[in-house]
Design an enzyme around this catalytic site. Structure first.
Site, PDB file in Angstrom:
ATOM      1  N   CYS A   8       0.557  -1.109  -0.214  1.00 42.70           N
ATOM      2  CA  CYS A   8      -0.020  -0.124   0.363  1.00 42.70           C
ATOM      3  C   CYS A   8       0.883   1.185  -0.062  1.00 42.70           C
ATOM      4  O   CYS A   8       2.337   1.387  -0.227  1.00 42.70           O
ATOM      5  CB  CYS A   8      -1.115  -0.065   1.217  1.00 42.70           C
ATOM      6  SG  CYS A   8       0.234  -0.383   3.025  1.00 42.70           S
ATOM      7  N   ASP A  66      -2.699  17.251 -29.189  1.00 39.32           N
ATOM      8  CA  ASP A  66      -1.410  17.518 -30.050  1.00 39.32           C
ATOM      9  C   ASP A  66      -2.114  17.701 -31.467  1.00 39.32           C
ATOM     10  O   ASP A  66      -3.772  17.430 -31.562  1.00 39.32           O
ATOM     11  CB  ASP A  66      -1.269  16.561 -30.239  1.00 39.32           C
ATOM     12  CG  ASP A  66       0.360  16.121 -31.205  1.00 39.32           C
ATOM     13  OD1 ASP A  66       1.020  16.821 -31.507  1.00 39.32           O
ATOM     14  OD2 ASP A  66      -0.384  14.840 -32.221  1.00 39.32           O
ATOM     15  N   CYS A  82       3.729   1.896   2.644  1.00 43.23           N
ATOM     16  CA  CYS A  82       4.661   1.204   2.918  1.00 43.23           C
ATOM     17  C   CYS A  82       5.658   2.047   2.100  1.00 43.23           C
ATOM     18  O   CYS A  82       6.424   2.105   2.912  1.00 43.23           O
ATOM     19  CB  CYS A  82       4.111  -0.430   1.643  1.00 43.23           C
ATOM     20  SG  CYS A  82       3.347  -1.547   2.595  1.00 43.23           S
TER      21      CYS A  82
END
Length: 732
Positions: A15, A434, A18
């Site tokens: 997770c 773009d 961590c």
């Protein structure tokens, strides 16, 4: 001494907390500045080699309870191809197969044959021990460091249900032959020692494994953009020795200073300078420029661009990590590393929620023992607290909504890569588009002819012998309008000027005015064409200029309406392109875009997105080329045109398979709907826990009822997610 840079792969994170823990540990070291990305499972570390060495960095990660390894020198910075989702998928499938009969036996009394409970125990035990091992392992690591996450609660909830079942089977009455499951809203005053909760233990494991699997599968895509970039380069090269002889060698053997040959249709092997020959080079993959650029001796060329015309001899100036292609790869890496991982609500709250639940379970046990209730009753109430709080619905909240949303999106040609990209869609206020291949078709086509059809036919016949993209567009238009084209004799390619040849007894020249000559009328037509961003090609027959053909990258028929729909969603469109100002503004005016940023390089595109973000805007980017990949990765929301390159698709968050710009609005609407559903699910899951926990603590819930309520919560979450199947695209 100058700080050194290291990309350190991390294993064992479950997770976002961590990643935060590892980051804190690394940053406590002298001379270390680290950033740990949970999504890509990598630590980006800048360190002083005089103060700490790489082995110490690995040791620090391992001391925190996780694993790390130094990348091999020849693969440093490249994506890790390992796939942790495959063993997790195996664990999920095996656990699900074992859990299904346990659920059926536990929930349908008529199927409860004599000693069925022992069969359920045999089936559930591998699920609880082996299937839930990742949660138990993570919980143990958390406990060693005096922390708790959702893994802690999952592990305790599974073990509580399982251990209570063992107690009831071996020391209580649940192991007796003929035992059937009983149902009561309240715990049995005698202790409910004839009830087992194996289905709760195994089902919770399967549900949470499913959520973890889909999360891992999304995370494994993090390095795909870099692998696609590396695949774009040439694989071998024809090197010229001192005598002029050619020898073809793997690209790895090419060195700066070597001369190599690039034939028509081949990729340029690496960055260099043209020393012999003239040709048009298609640079659209790197610059977004739709028209090929003429190259002559002394001009620079970039690796991975395509030679569209004659033979070139190039001297290599940059190889390997120094090339333009490699620099774009680094831009994509930097953009992905700089994008903070989404902190899921479950992980953010777990730091408070989990300790509260654990404390409540202990308090419940102590309260009922102190109140004079039996030990069995007190344990039953405490187990009910753990079971009712077990985050099954929390584990399902994100993956189920994501699965339904992405499934519906796939039906509509909209590919959403993962839950981590949904947060920004609700707040996106600027969409950068773009030009080439996104707003326009990306293909050269004849848009105007100032000449007689016979002149177009003659010009098309000569151009049909050329490989130049402009020539192919003229030849295709001539064949479409006048039928089969006549043959050409004495064809000559005048490098940098045009082509000429003999057609039906006439000398036909097609190209620049320096080759064909011009007239005041044609000069005016050429000026108008160039002002509109078109390429003007002159035609001369038997030495007399007789016509002009205008060629351009045409706007997609749906672009103007699609941009109007994006405005209706509250988005501000900006056209961003490597093309020149005249071409860009002409296209913008045609589709209804007011703001244009033209003549930008790949690095500049990402910088433009970063600048808009620094102004407080939430930016979506739509693109299709390699040159768009850094900007797509940098943007808060990257949308790739599915007809574009693999690099752009992998670097983006959403892919529009159809190539229709209308899909951009639908993708944003679907993303917002999916995010809204996830938040509703999370709110329900937490609300359910908040409401049910007091009932369990007061001894008002049988653990079996708690398990059923937990299942009902999961069903509610899934049912809410299924509403996304009714999502409809906007009317075209």
């Amino acid at each position: 001494m100058t700080a050194e840079h290291l990309e350190l792969p991390i294993e064992g994170m479950t997770c976002a907390s961590c990643a935060n823990r590892i980051e804190r540990k690394l940053n406590k070291l002298d001379g270390v500045a680290a950033s740990v990305n949970y999504a890509t499972e990598r630590a980006t570390v800048d360190y002083d080699p005089d103060a700490v060495d790489p082995d110490a960095l690995v040791a620090t990660v391992r001391e925190a309870g996780y694993d790390a390894r130094l990348p091999a020198p020849d693969t440093a910075g490249e994506p890790d191809d390992s796939d942790t989702a495959s063993p997790l998928r195996q664990r999920l499938l095996v656990s699900a197969a074992l859990t299904l009969p346990v659920l059926v036996l536990s929930m349908i009394p008529p199927l409860q044959f004599d000693s069925w409970q022992w069969a359920a125990l045999a089936l559930a035990s591998p699920v609880v021990v082996w299937g839930a091992w990742p949660f138990h392992h993570a919980a143990w690591l958390n406990a060693r460091h005096a922390t708790a996450t959702m893994d802690t609660l999952v592990s305790l909830g599974v073990l509580a249900a399982y251990l209570w079942s063992l107690y009831a089977l071996f020391l209580g009455d649940a192991g007796m032959t003929g035992m059937t499951m009983t149902f009561s809203w309240l715990p049995d005053e005698a202790g409910a020692t004839d009830e087992i909760y194996l289905e709760v233990a195994s089902a919770v494991t399967v549900f949470i494994l499913a959520g973890r699997y889909f999360e891992e599968r999304a995370k494994r895509r993090a390095g795909a953009a870099l692998r696609a970039l590396l695949d774009l380069g040439a694989k071998d090269v024809a090197i010229l020795d001192d005598t002029g002889a050619e020898r073809r060698v793997p690209i790895e053997e090419l060195r700066a200073g070597d001369r190599f040959v690039v034939r028509p249709g081949e990729k340029v092997a690496t960055d260099g300078v043209v020393v012999e020959g003239r040709s048009a080079v298609d640079q659209s993959l790197l610059t977004g420029e739709s028209a090929p650029v003429e190259k002559a001796p002394g001009d620079d060329v970039a690796g991975a661009t395509v030679n569209a015309g004659g033979r070139l001899v190039v001297r290599a100036t940059k190889v390997g990590a120094d090339t333009a292609l490699a620099q774009i790869a680094r831009l994509v890496t930097d953009a992905q590393s700089g994008k903070a991982p989404v902190q899921r609500l479950a992980d953010r709250v777990s730091g408070v929620f989990v300790p509260i639940v654990l404390a409540l379970a202990v308090a419940t046990l102590g309260f009922w023992l102190g109140a004079g209730e039996t030990t069995a009753f007190a344990l039953t109430a405490a187990v009910s607290v753990l079971i009712i709080a077990c985050p099954c619905a929390l584990g399902l909240a994100t993956p189920t909504a994501l699965l339904v949303g992405t499934g519906r999106g796939a039906q509509l040609g909209l590919l959403i890569k993962g839950p981590e990209i949904l947060e920004s869609t609700r707040k996106v206020d600027t969409i950068v588009l773009d030009k080439t291949g996104t707003v326009t078709t990306g293909r050269m086509a004849v848009v105007d002819v100032a000449a007689e059809d016979d002149v177009l036919r003659l010009a098309g016949a000569v151009e049909a012998a050329s490989e130049h993209p402009v020539a192919r567009a003229i030849a295709a238009a001539a064949e479409e309008r006048t039928g089969t084209l006549p043959a050409v004799d004495a064809f000559v390619n005048r490098a940098g000027l045009g082509v000429e040849g003999d057609v039906e007894g006439h000398c036909v020249q097609v190209g620049r005015a320096a080759l064909t000559g011009s007239t005041p009328q044609l000069d005016a037509a050429r000026a108008d064409a160039e002002a509109a961003g078109r390429t003007a090609v002159l035609v001369a027959v038997d030495g007399a200029p007789v016509g002009l053909i205008a060629v351009a990258d045409t706007v997609k028929p749906t672009s103007a309406a699609a941009i109007a729909q994006l405005r209706a969603l509250g988005l501000r469109p900006i056209l961003l392109t490597g093309d020149n100002q005249e071409t860009a503004r002409a296209v913008a005016a045609e589709v209804g875009i007011d703001e244009v940023i033209a003549e930008v390089l790949p690095a500049d595109k990402a910088a433009v997105v970063a600048r808009l973000q620094s102004e407080g805007r939430v930016v979506a980017m739509v693109g299709d080329g390699v040159n768009d990949a850094p900007a797509l990765a940098r943007a808060d929301l990257g949308l790739a045109i599915g007809t574009g390159t693999d690099v752009a698709i992998e670097a983006s968050d959403l892919t529009l398979v159809s190539g229709d710009l209308h899909a951009a609005g639908d993708a944003i609407r679907l993303s917002r709907a999916t995010l809204r559903t996830i938040r509703q699910n999370l709110a329900w899951a937490f609300g359910y826990n908040v409401a049910a926990l007091p009932l369990a603590a007061l001894g008002l819930l049988n653990p079996l009822v708690a398990g059923a309520a937990m299942g009902l919560s999961s069903v509610s979450v899934v049912a809410n997610a299924l509403r996304l199947r009714r999502f409809r695209p906007q009317v075209r």
